[in-house]
Scaffold this motif. Structure first.
Motif, PDB file in Angstrom:
ATOM      1  N   GLU A   1       0.940  -1.245   0.189  1.00 18.56           N
ATOM      2  CA  GLU A   1      -0.033   0.220   0.156  1.00 18.56           C
ATOM      3  C   GLU A   1       1.027   1.088  -0.035  1.00 18.56           C
ATOM      4  N   LEU A   2       1.771   1.176   0.874  1.00 10.38           N
ATOM      5  CA  LEU A   2       2.820   2.481   0.876  1.00 10.38           C
ATOM      6  C   LEU A   2       3.462   2.660  -0.502  1.00 10.38           C
ATOM      7  N   PHE A   3       3.870   1.623  -1.056  1.00  7.27           N
ATOM      8  CA  PHE A   3       4.451   1.998  -2.617  1.00  7.27           C
ATOM      9  C   PHE A   3       3.430   1.880  -3.611  1.00  7.27           C
ATOM     10  N   GLY A   4       2.128   1.801  -3.309  1.00  2.05           N
ATOM     11  CA  GLY A   4       1.216   1.797  -4.402  1.00  2.05           C
ATOM     12  C   GLY A   4       1.285   0.622  -5.340  1.00  2.05           C
ATOM     13  N   VAL A   5       1.768  -0.378  -5.048  1.00  2.00           N
ATOM     14  CA  VAL A   5       2.011  -1.484  -5.956  1.00  2.00           C
ATOM     15  C   VAL A   5       0.850  -2.588  -5.386  1.00  2.00           C
ATOM     16  N   PRO A   6       0.518  -3.388  -6.613  1.00  2.00           N
ATOM     17  CA  PRO A   6      -0.252  -4.648  -6.145  1.00  2.00           C
ATOM     18  C   PRO A   6       0.334  -5.874  -5.150  1.00  2.00           C
ATOM     19  N   ARG A   7      -0.365  -6.385  -4.401  1.00  2.00           N
ATOM     20  CA  ARG A   7       0.126  -7.328  -3.338  1.00  2.00           C
ATOM     21  C   ARG A   7       0.139  -8.564  -3.968  1.00  2.00           C
ATOM     22  N   ARG A   8       1.457  -8.749  -4.652  1.00  6.93           N
ATOM     23  CA  ARG A   8       1.805  -9.887  -5.356  1.00  6.93           C
ATOM     24  C   ARG A   8       3.427 -10.178  -5.444  1.00  6.93           C
ATOM     25  N   PHE A   9       3.872 -11.415  -5.799  1.00  3.33           N
ATOM     26  CA  PHE A   9       5.237 -11.591  -5.799  1.00  3.33           C
ATOM     27  C   PHE A   9       5.850 -11.078  -7.153  1.00  3.33           C
ATOM     28  N   ALA A  10       5.245 -10.908  -7.969  1.00  8.17           N
ATOM     29  CA  ALA A  10       5.941 -10.213  -9.397  1.00  8.17           C
ATOM     30  C   ALA A  10       5.791  -9.040  -9.247  1.00  8.17           C
ATOM     31  N   GLN A  11       6.928  -8.191  -9.120  1.00  8.13           N
ATOM     32  CA  GLN A  11       7.038  -6.925  -9.184  1.00  8.13           C
ATOM     33  C   GLN A  11       8.080  -6.368 -10.008  1.00  8.13           C
ATOM     34  N   ASP A  12       7.738  -4.983 -10.573  1.00 14.37           N
ATOM     35  CA  ASP A  12       8.680  -4.422 -11.603  1.00 14.37           C
ATOM     36  C   ASP A  12       9.692  -3.718 -10.668  1.00 14.37           C
ATOM     37  N   ARG A  13      11.028  -4.095 -10.881  1.00 13.77           N
ATOM     38  CA  ARG A  13      11.766  -3.278 -10.124  1.00 13.77           C
ATOM     39  C   ARG A  13      12.217  -2.053 -10.368  1.00 13.77           C
ATOM     40  N   THR A  14      11.981  -1.653 -11.573  1.00 17.24           N
ATOM     41  CA  THR A  14      12.288  -0.336 -12.181  1.00 17.24           C
ATOM     42  C   THR A  14      11.237   0.564 -11.413  1.00 17.24           C
ATOM     43  N   ALA A  15      10.022   0.040 -11.428  1.00 21.06           N
ATOM     44  CA  ALA A  15       8.802   0.768 -10.764  1.00 21.06           C
ATOM     45  C   ALA A  15       8.753   1.000  -9.273  1.00 21.06           C
ATOM     46  N   LEU A  16       9.647  -0.029  -8.755  1.00 20.02           N
ATOM     47  CA  LEU A  16       9.728   0.095  -7.182  1.00 20.02           C
ATOM     48  C   LEU A  16      10.788   1.089  -6.878  1.00 20.02           C
ATOM     49  N   ASP A  17      11.955   1.009  -7.792  1.00 14.58           N
ATOM     50  CA  ASP A  17      13.040   2.060  -7.463  1.00 14.58           C
ATOM     51  C   ASP A  17      12.496   3.364  -7.747  1.00 14.58           C
ATOM     52  N   ALA A  18      11.609   3.703  -8.819  1.00 15.08           N
ATOM     53  CA  ALA A  18      11.388   4.980  -9.218  1.00 15.08           C
ATOM     54  C   ALA A  18      10.410   5.566  -8.114  1.00 15.08           C
ATOM     55  N   ARG A  19       9.318   4.650  -7.428  1.00 13.10           N
ATOM     56  CA  ARG A  19       8.433   4.895  -6.485  1.00 13.10           C
ATOM     57  C   ARG A  19       9.126   5.164  -5.149  1.00 13.10           C
ATOM     58  N   TRP A  20      10.230   4.441  -4.842  1.00 12.05           N
ATOM     59  CA  TRP A  20      11.220   4.473  -3.387  1.00 12.05           C
ATOM     60  C   TRP A  20      11.821   6.113  -3.673  1.00 12.05           C
ATOM     61  N   LYS A  21      12.501   6.386  -4.751  1.00 13.00           N
ATOM     62  CA  LYS A  21      12.912   7.562  -5.165  1.00 13.00           C
ATOM     63  C   LYS A  21      11.812   9.157  -4.871  1.00 13.00           C
ATOM     64  N   ASP A  22      10.690   8.701  -5.278  1.00  4.52           N
ATOM     65  CA  ASP A  22       9.606   9.654  -4.956  1.00  4.52           C
ATOM     66  C   ASP A  22       9.104   9.933  -3.629  1.00  4.52           C
ATOM     67  N   LEU A  23       9.039   8.500  -3.097  1.00  5.91           N
ATOM     68  CA  LEU A  23       8.468   8.720  -1.589  1.00  5.91           C
ATOM     69  C   LEU A  23       9.767   9.136  -0.770  1.00  5.91           C
ATOM     70  N   GLN A  24      11.020   9.046  -1.071  1.00  9.24           N
ATOM     71  CA  GLN A  24      11.986   9.597  -0.186  1.00  9.24           C
ATOM     72  C   GLN A  24      12.024  10.980  -0.302  1.00  9.24           C
ATOM     73  N   ARG A  25      11.933  11.532  -1.519  1.00 13.33           N
ATOM     74  CA  ARG A  25      11.854  13.046  -1.935  1.00 13.33           C
ATOM     75  C   ARG A  25      10.559  13.602  -1.077  1.00 13.33           C
ATOM     76  N   GLU A  26       9.541  12.960  -1.009  1.00 15.82           N
ATOM     77  CA  GLU A  26       8.333  13.451  -0.412  1.00 15.82           C
ATOM     78  C   GLU A  26       8.751  13.527   1.389  1.00 15.82           C
ATOM     79  N   ALA A  27       9.557  12.825   1.751  1.00 18.81           N
ATOM     80  CA  ALA A  27       9.668  12.456   3.211  1.00 18.81           C
ATOM     81  C   ALA A  27      10.923  12.954   3.639  1.00 18.81           C
ATOM     82  N   HIS A  28      11.660  13.531   2.767  1.00 22.10           N
ATOM     83  CA  HIS A  28      13.244  13.793   3.188  1.00 22.10           C
ATOM     84  C   HIS A  28      13.075  15.087   4.087  1.00 22.10           C
ATOM     85  N   PRO A  29      13.514  14.811   5.390  1.00 21.67           N
ATOM     86  CA  PRO A  29      13.751  15.767   6.719  1.00 21.67           C
ATOM     87  C   PRO A  29      14.030  17.098   6.143  1.00 21.67           C
TER      88      PRO A  29
END
Length: 172
Positions: free
Chosen positions: A9-37
């Protein structure tokens, strides 16, 4: 964002084993940007502490989601099939025999070629186990079966580390 959300839910991706690593990486960067202290410096120390908590939460979720073994274990746990690797070491006889053969081969390995062959075999077993995990989770939704497969993957991962240690012992 909600601290109580699961990683998917946090990453906005489906709850499944198969994941797109590129999408995860991009979402991580976006979330880190939003939450950066630093984005909350004008709001004071308390806001920066909360942002730091978010940053830690995002990093923890990213580490779980990007690693197939950890992701599979997490999905099993979310669906009521705990891995319990510390107290549930029951494995199929064929898997245990394979482990014993690998251990013997590792003990007898005297050079890089033997270790490379063993490493290749281990990586092939890992790939096959990950494929079975994906099938058990995403297709069959067999959480208990997936938990058993995760425990097998944990053994394989430990053995791969042992191969690396043996390389170091042999100075390779």
């Amino acid at each position: 964002m909600n601290l109580q959300s699961d990683d998917f839910e946090l990453f906005g991706v489906p709850r499944r084993f198969a994941q797109d690593r590129t999408a995860l990486d991009a979402r991580w960067k976006d979330l880190q940007r939003e939450a950066h202290p630093d984005r909350f410096a004008a709001q004071g120390a308390a806001a920066q502490r909360v942002a730091m908590q978010w940053s830690v939460r995002i990093n923890e979720a990213y580490q779980r989601l990007k690693d197939p073994l950890r992701r599979a274990a997490y999905l099993c746990e979310l669906h009521g099939a705990p891995i319990r690797a510390e107290d549930n070491t029951a494995m199929p006889a064929a898997f245990l025999m394979q482990q014993m053969q690998w251990r013997e081969a590792l003990d007898e390995a005297a050079g890089a070629a033997e270790l490379d062959a063993l490493d290749d075999e281990t990586q092939a077993a890992r790939s096959a186990a990950l494929a079975r995990c994906g099938e058990l989770i995403d297709v069959r939704q067999d959480w208990a079966g997936a938990a058993r497969e995760v425990r097998s993957l944990m053994f394989i991962a430990r053995f791969a580390q042992d191969i690396d240690s043996r390389r170091e012992q042999l100075g390779q």
